[in-house]
Write a protein that holds these residues in place. Structure first.
Motif, PDB file in Angstrom:
ATOM      1  N   VAL A   1     -30.368  74.851  -7.699  1.00 40.12           N
ATOM      2  CA  VAL A   1     -29.501  73.716  -8.029  1.00 40.12           C
ATOM      3  C   VAL A   1     -28.073  74.238  -7.970  1.00 40.12           C
ATOM      4  N   SER A   2     -27.147  73.388  -7.576  1.00 39.45           N
ATOM      5  CA  SER A   2     -25.758  73.833  -7.594  1.00 39.45           C
ATOM      6  C   SER A   2     -25.205  73.606  -8.993  1.00 39.45           C
ATOM      7  N   VAL A   3     -24.250  74.440  -9.366  1.00 39.04           N
ATOM      8  CA  VAL A   3     -23.682  74.325 -10.708  1.00 39.04           C
ATOM      9  C   VAL A   3     -23.015  72.964 -10.878  1.00 39.04           C
TER      10      VAL A   3
ATOM     11  N   LEU B   1     -18.125  79.347 -10.840  1.00 44.84           N
ATOM     12  CA  LEU B   1     -19.586  79.320 -11.027  1.00 44.84           C
ATOM     13  C   LEU B   1     -19.992  79.714 -12.450  1.00 44.84           C
ATOM     14  N   LEU B   2     -19.546  80.882 -12.864  1.00 38.99           N
ATOM     15  CA  LEU B   2     -19.978  81.379 -14.167  1.00 38.99           C
ATOM     16  C   LEU B   2     -19.385  80.541 -15.300  1.00 38.99           C
ATOM     17  N   ALA B   3     -18.097  80.266 -15.199  1.00 42.03           N
ATOM     18  CA  ALA B   3     -17.437  79.511 -16.275  1.00 42.03           C
ATOM     19  C   ALA B   3     -18.030  78.112 -16.400  1.00 42.03           C
ATOM     20  N   ALA B   4     -18.281  77.472 -15.264  1.00 45.16           N
ATOM     21  CA  ALA B   4     -18.860  76.126 -15.312  1.00 45.16           C
ATOM     22  C   ALA B   4     -20.264  76.187 -15.905  1.00 45.16           C
TER      23      ALA B   4
ATOM     24  N   LEU C   1     -22.695  74.790 -20.208  1.00 42.19           N
ATOM     25  CA  LEU C   1     -24.014  74.373 -20.694  1.00 42.19           C
ATOM     26  C   LEU C   1     -24.399  75.179 -21.925  1.00 42.19           C
ATOM     27  N   TYR C   2     -24.038  76.455 -21.903  1.00 44.64           N
ATOM     28  CA  TYR C   2     -24.330  77.339 -23.035  1.00 44.64           C
ATOM     29  C   TYR C   2     -23.490  76.941 -24.244  1.00 44.64           C
ATOM     30  N   HIS C   3     -22.212  76.746 -24.018  1.00 45.02           N
ATOM     31  CA  HIS C   3     -21.328  76.396 -25.135  1.00 45.02           C
ATOM     32  C   HIS C   3     -21.674  75.028 -25.715  1.00 45.02           C
TER      33      HIS C   3
ATOM     34  N   GLY D   1     -24.563  73.970 -26.022  1.00 47.42           N
ATOM     35  CA  GLY D   1     -25.884  74.064 -26.636  1.00 47.42           C
ATOM     36  C   GLY D   1     -26.987  73.447 -25.799  1.00 47.42           C
ATOM     37  N   GLU D   2     -26.729  73.246 -24.505  1.00 50.06           N
ATOM     38  CA  GLU D   2     -27.760  72.638 -23.662  1.00 50.06           C
ATOM     39  C   GLU D   2     -28.789  73.650 -23.176  1.00 50.06           C
ATOM     40  N   ILE D   3     -28.417  74.918 -23.162  1.00 46.35           N
ATOM     41  CA  ILE D   3     -29.328  75.953 -22.662  1.00 46.35           C
ATOM     42  C   ILE D   3     -28.913  77.305 -23.226  1.00 46.35           C
ATOM     43  N   GLY D   4     -29.867  78.224 -23.347  1.00 49.54           N
ATOM     44  CA  GLY D   4     -29.555  79.559 -23.836  1.00 49.54           C
ATOM     45  C   GLY D   4     -28.871  80.404 -22.767  1.00 49.54           C
ATOM     46  N   LEU D   5     -28.254  81.472 -23.216  1.00 48.29           N
ATOM     47  CA  LEU D   5     -27.533  82.348 -22.293  1.00 48.29           C
ATOM     48  C   LEU D   5     -28.497  83.045 -21.322  1.00 48.29           C
ATOM     49  N   MET D   6     -29.660  83.434 -21.848  1.00 48.60           N
ATOM     50  CA  MET D   6     -30.589  84.210 -21.032  1.00 48.60           C
ATOM     51  C   MET D   6     -31.107  83.430 -19.804  1.00 48.60           C
ATOM     52  N   PRO D   7     -31.675  82.236 -19.995  1.00 48.21           N
ATOM     53  CA  PRO D   7     -32.141  81.510 -18.808  1.00 48.21           C
ATOM     54  C   PRO D   7     -31.011  81.175 -17.837  1.00 48.21           C
ATOM     55  N   LEU D   8     -29.829  80.986 -18.376  1.00 46.83           N
ATOM     56  CA  LEU D   8     -28.680  80.683 -17.524  1.00 46.83           C
ATOM     57  C   LEU D   8     -28.370  81.880 -16.612  1.00 46.83           C
ATOM     58  N   LEU D   9     -28.329  83.067 -17.233  1.00 48.20           N
ATOM     59  CA  LEU D   9     -27.999  84.259 -16.452  1.00 48.20           C
ATOM     60  C   LEU D   9     -29.140  84.661 -15.510  1.00 48.20           C
ATOM     61  N   GLU D  10     -30.378  84.466 -15.970  1.00 48.16           N
ATOM     62  CA  GLU D  10     -31.526  84.760 -15.094  1.00 48.16           C
ATOM     63  C   GLU D  10     -31.385  84.070 -13.743  1.00 48.16           C
ATOM     64  N   ALA D  11     -30.982  82.810 -13.803  1.00 45.37           N
ATOM     65  CA  ALA D  11     -30.928  81.991 -12.587  1.00 45.37           C
ATOM     66  C   ALA D  11     -29.807  82.411 -11.644  1.00 45.37           C
ATOM     67  N   MET D  12     -28.916  83.298 -12.133  1.00 45.90           N
ATOM     68  CA  MET D  12     -27.821  83.751 -11.270  1.00 45.90           C
ATOM     69  C   MET D  12     -27.883  85.256 -11.008  1.00 45.90           C
ATOM     70  N   THR D  13     -28.914  85.913 -11.527  1.00 41.45           N
ATOM     71  CA  THR D  13     -29.007  87.367 -11.325  1.00 41.45           C
ATOM     72  C   THR D  13     -30.399  87.768 -10.826  1.00 41.45           C
ATOM     73  N   ILE D  14     -31.311  87.938 -11.760  1.00 35.61           N
ATOM     74  CA  ILE D  14     -32.605  88.520 -11.392  1.00 35.61           C
ATOM     75  C   ILE D  14     -33.450  87.572 -10.531  1.00 35.61           C
ATOM     76  N   ASN D  15     -33.361  86.270 -10.804  1.00 35.87           N
ATOM     77  CA  ASN D  15     -34.180  85.350 -10.009  1.00 35.87           C
ATOM     78  C   ASN D  15     -33.816  85.358  -8.522  1.00 35.87           C
ATOM     79  N   PRO D  16     -32.523  85.174  -8.193  1.00 32.48           N
ATOM     80  CA  PRO D  16     -32.203  85.273  -6.760  1.00 32.48           C
ATOM     81  C   PRO D  16     -32.490  86.671  -6.195  1.00 32.48           C
ATOM     82  N   ALA D  17     -32.297  87.714  -7.013  1.00 34.51           N
ATOM     83  CA  ALA D  17     -32.568  89.073  -6.528  1.00 34.51           C
ATOM     84  C   ALA D  17     -34.029  89.210  -6.126  1.00 34.51           C
ATOM     85  N   ARG D  18     -34.922  88.685  -6.968  1.00 30.94           N
ATOM     86  CA  ARG D  18     -36.355  88.788  -6.654  1.00 30.94           C
ATOM     87  C   ARG D  18     -36.711  87.949  -5.437  1.00 30.94           C
ATOM     88  N   LEU D  19     -36.134  86.754  -5.374  1.00 26.33           N
ATOM     89  CA  LEU D  19     -36.423  85.879  -4.230  1.00 26.33           C
ATOM     90  C   LEU D  19     -36.015  86.528  -2.917  1.00 26.33           C
TER      91      LEU D  19
END
Lengths: 316, 442
Positions: free
Chosen positions: B272-274, B347-350, B354-356, B358-376
């Protein structure tokens, strides 16, 4: 009507498919073809098994080698041979396949050799005529004499077929040669592999009795026979395969890939070849290439089939 | 594994140690105080034991408790190189990325010429190596000229370094072509990333169909245009087994398709795009063309569905969908303007909005921009791990700032967030041990 009851003789009115040929039938034809191959190397090649008989080559699809091979086979056995290239005549005038068949039937031929671009067309025709019919290739379905000549070539070079591993490589999806060969080699006890990109593999190909490989290096590993298939030009420009360059890189038989096969592996190709697409030019001319033997055995096998059939023809 | 465009800077000789950091590693879901040692371009050591103590002869960075996490990986970045360099070059895009904490960008083949040949993949790699400050990988075209008809040399392109295959901003309309591409790509283990919008249904439309479009008097396209292409593709994945990634989804109905595909364990992922996580069609307001996007912004219900799906792990990847367009094609009536928005720097600030909120936690947010694309994508980065590339970003999560398009490093200024208030500032970006961005306090 005399029917040979000797062990494993070929007693059929038509030769339409390899699917139901028994090992004994194939062996009988190959034995007969062996003799024909020897006689073809004599100065006087002509015999009179088919004297007075009429053979019509009915080709709805252009062919050089199969048609000339059948023509020569018929002539060497003493038949009157007529070639009809239908792709340029009646079909264009709108005549149906059945009408063409009935017209020819009225000319009272003894044997019809038929090639057609549609799978099943030869069988349909065989149901409508009174003479014997030999399938010289129907669509992507069957090409029985090609499989028999391949088997003969291998048997003469290797002394056997049972226990060998054969890799058939290339456009399996559209290939009648592959289907007939899978049938014949399985029946004779060889192990068959098919090697192709997934886009050129028919669905559930493994159910035909072949091990499927999409990596040619793995597919050629330790095989006794490398059989290459022709890739048609219109299929290598992005629809099934991106380009002839990429195809050659991954599926063209070159020295590197050939090195995966056994050191004494035979190289085969039903022709016509695209040098530099499915096979490196120098490999086509390799000392282990039996591609020209295949052409020679083609005439012998077709003589054997015609001779076996002649025994079934009515004598009154 | 394709070649990374490593920088040969001076920093890689000297060891750098980050002390007093809040280490966040989405790969292991660790969030703890500690420090991290960088040596020879890779992460040499990390953990609580390095929180206060610097090894000898190393450059010390005091993180003052700020977040140190893997640099972001952005799977969808359009540039103008080659052919449209006035919009963006690999160099300017890489500086924009560095400023946004993005250490790896995947550039799209929608250039002039289209990246559909081995020589052009090689061109991008060489230009990136010589000019860019972050890692750049190419996603090559899956059909020649992106025309959706004939497949490209997927095997040779992958060997040349193409990290995946896409039809860029267009969907392949012909199901047979799509089937054959998936089938062929499977043989080479290649990832197919597909834009999902039915080209015929979408033709002539400029935004999401609905009340807003109706009031604005603009031609809209129903979101089903996206879902039906996705549904078709998933069926094709089912019969071919090819690895498929829906590049940028935008509506709740598409997520149903993704969930069902994942339940059936098909090799299907999505992004998804930010923009679609943080904006909706109402933001278009009075015809703001910088919010004209592809796929179009949807309603608030869809935006919230996307965020929920991200939190639930149904969405794998967040991208910027950075798409530089100049004033020539944006300063037009909405219906005549070009699609696309820049986004690398925001990208990151936008996303942190969502984190600020309270819509989502920091971890799932960062996963989707780091380890997930790396694994894919099969990249070694995107994680804090000994031996992994020292691609890092230091972030002050709380620092407020206002987006000013004049200060964007991107050559094009079409940001939908211009003049927006943000919270969360990139302080330092490091690529392979070299500092490629340093925030200068005003």
């Amino acid at each position: 009507m005399t029917i040979h009851t000797a062990k494993g003789s070929f007693v059929r009115r038509h030769l339409l498919t390899c699917e139901d040929l028994s090992s004994a039938e194939i062996t009988a034809l190959l034995d007969l073809a062996d003799k024909a191959a020897d006689s073809n190397r004599q100065v006087i090649k002509k015999r009179d098994v088919l004297r007075g008989r009429t053979l019509i080559n009915l080709f709805f699809e252009a062919s050089t080698r199969t048609q000339s091979s059948f023509e020569l086979a018929g002539k060497r056995l003493g038949a009157d041979v007529m070639n009809m290239n239908v792709s340029t005549s009646s079909v264009q005038k709108g005549e149906t396949l059945i009408d063409t068949a009935m017209t020819l039937n009225a000319m009272r031929p003894d044997i019809l050799v038929v090639r057609h671009h549609a799978a099943g067309a030869v069988e349909l025709l065989a149901q409508k005529v009174d003479c014997s019919v030999i399938n010289a290739g129907d669509g992507a379905h069957q090409h029985p004499t090609q499989a028999l000549l391949d088997a003969l070539t291998i048997r003469r070079a290797k002394g056997r077929i049972a226990g060998l591993t054969v890799a058939i490589c290339g456009d399996i999806l559209h290939s009648r040669v592959a289907r007939s060969n899978i049938n014949v080699f399985n029946t004779l006890g060889a192990r068959v592999r098919i090697v192709a990109p997934s886009t050129l593999l028919p669905s559930q190909a493994e159910r035909l009795g072949a091990e499927v490989f999409t990596d040619m290096n793995a597919g050629l590993d330790g095989v006794d026979i490398v059989m290459m298939l022709r890739l048609q030009r219109e299929r290598m420009q992005g629809s099934y395969v991106p380009s002839s360059r990429e195809y050659y890189h991954f599926f063209g038989l070159d020295h590197e890939k050939l090195a995966r096969a056994k050191p004494d592996a035979l190289i085969m190709h039903p022709g016509p070849m695209n040098r530099g697409v499915e096979i490196a030019s120098d490999i086509a001319d390799h000392s282990r290439s039996v591609i020209r033997d295949q052409v020679e055995m083609g005439v012998a096998v077709r003589m054997a089939v015609l001779e076996a059939m002649a025994r079934q023809l009515p004598n009154h | 594994m394709s070649q990374l465009s490593r920088k040969n800077g001076s920093g890689s000789e000297e060891a750098t140690v980050f002390l007093n950091a809040r280490l966040i590693d989405p790969a292991t879901r660790k969030d703890e105080p500690g420090g991290l040692l960088v040596k020879d371009g890779v992460i040499a050591d990390l953990g609580p034991h390095l929180r206060r103590n610097a090894p000898d002869r190393s450059k010390v960075v005091d993180c003052r408790g700020h977040v140190l996490c893997p640099g972001l990986i952005d799977m969808q970045v359009f540039t103008g190189e080659p052919g449209l360099e006035y919009r963006e070059t690999l160099k300017t895009a890489s500086h924009a990325a560095a400023a946004g904490g993005v250490t790896t960008i995947i550039v799209m083949p929608d250039t002039e010429p289209v990246i559909d040949q081995v020589a052009l993949v090689d061109f991008i790699q060489r230009r990136a190596r010589d000019n860019a400050v972050v890692n750049i990988h190419v996603m090559a075209a899956m059909t020649k000229g992106l025309k959706g008809q004939d497949m490209t040399e997927i095997g040779l392109l992958k060997r040349a370094g193409a990290i995946g295959f896409t039809n860029g901003k267009t969907s392949v309309a012909n199901a047979r072509v799509m089937r054959n591409v998936l089938l062929y790509a499977k043989d080479h283990g290649a990832l197919i990333s597909h834009h999902t919008e039915d080209p015929q249904l979408t033709e002539g439309s400029v935004m999401n169909a609905g009340e807003v479009a109706t009031r604005l008097g603009l031609p809209g396209v129903h979101k089903a245009a996206e879902t039906l292409v996705l549904e078709r593709d998933v069926r094709l994945v089912e019969i071919t087994g090819g690895r498929y990634h829906a590049a940028t989804l935008s509506c709740a109905e598409s997520l149903e398709v993704i969930r069902s595909a994942k339940q059936r364990q098909l090799p299907v992922t999505c992004g998804v795009s930010v923009n679609h996580l943080t904006l909706n069609e109402n933001d278009i307001g009075s015809y703001r063309t910088f919010l004209r996007l592809k796929p179009p912004l949807r309603g608030e219900d869809d935006r919230r569905a996307m965020v929920r799906a991200l939190a639930a792990g149904d969405i794998d990847v967040i991208v910027s969908s950075h798409d530089p367009q100049d004033a020539d094609v944006k300063r037009h009536p909405f219906a005549e303007a070009a699609d696309g928005a820049v986004g690398l720097e925001t990208l990151l600030a936008a996303a942190l909005r969502l984190y600020h909120n309270g819509e989502i936690g920091l971890m799932p947010l960062l996963e989707a921009m780091t380890i997930n694309p790396a694994r894919l994508l099969g990249l070694p980065s995107g994680r804090l791990e000994k031996g992994a590339p020292a691609d890092l970003v230091l972030v002050d999560l709380g620092q407020p700032w206002v987006v000013d398009k004049a200060r964007l490093k991107s050559r094009s200024k079409n940001s939908p967030f211009d003049e927006s208030r943000m919270q969360g500032r990139v302080l330092t970006t490091m690529v392979a041990g070299n500092t490629v961005y340093q925030y200068a306090q005003a």
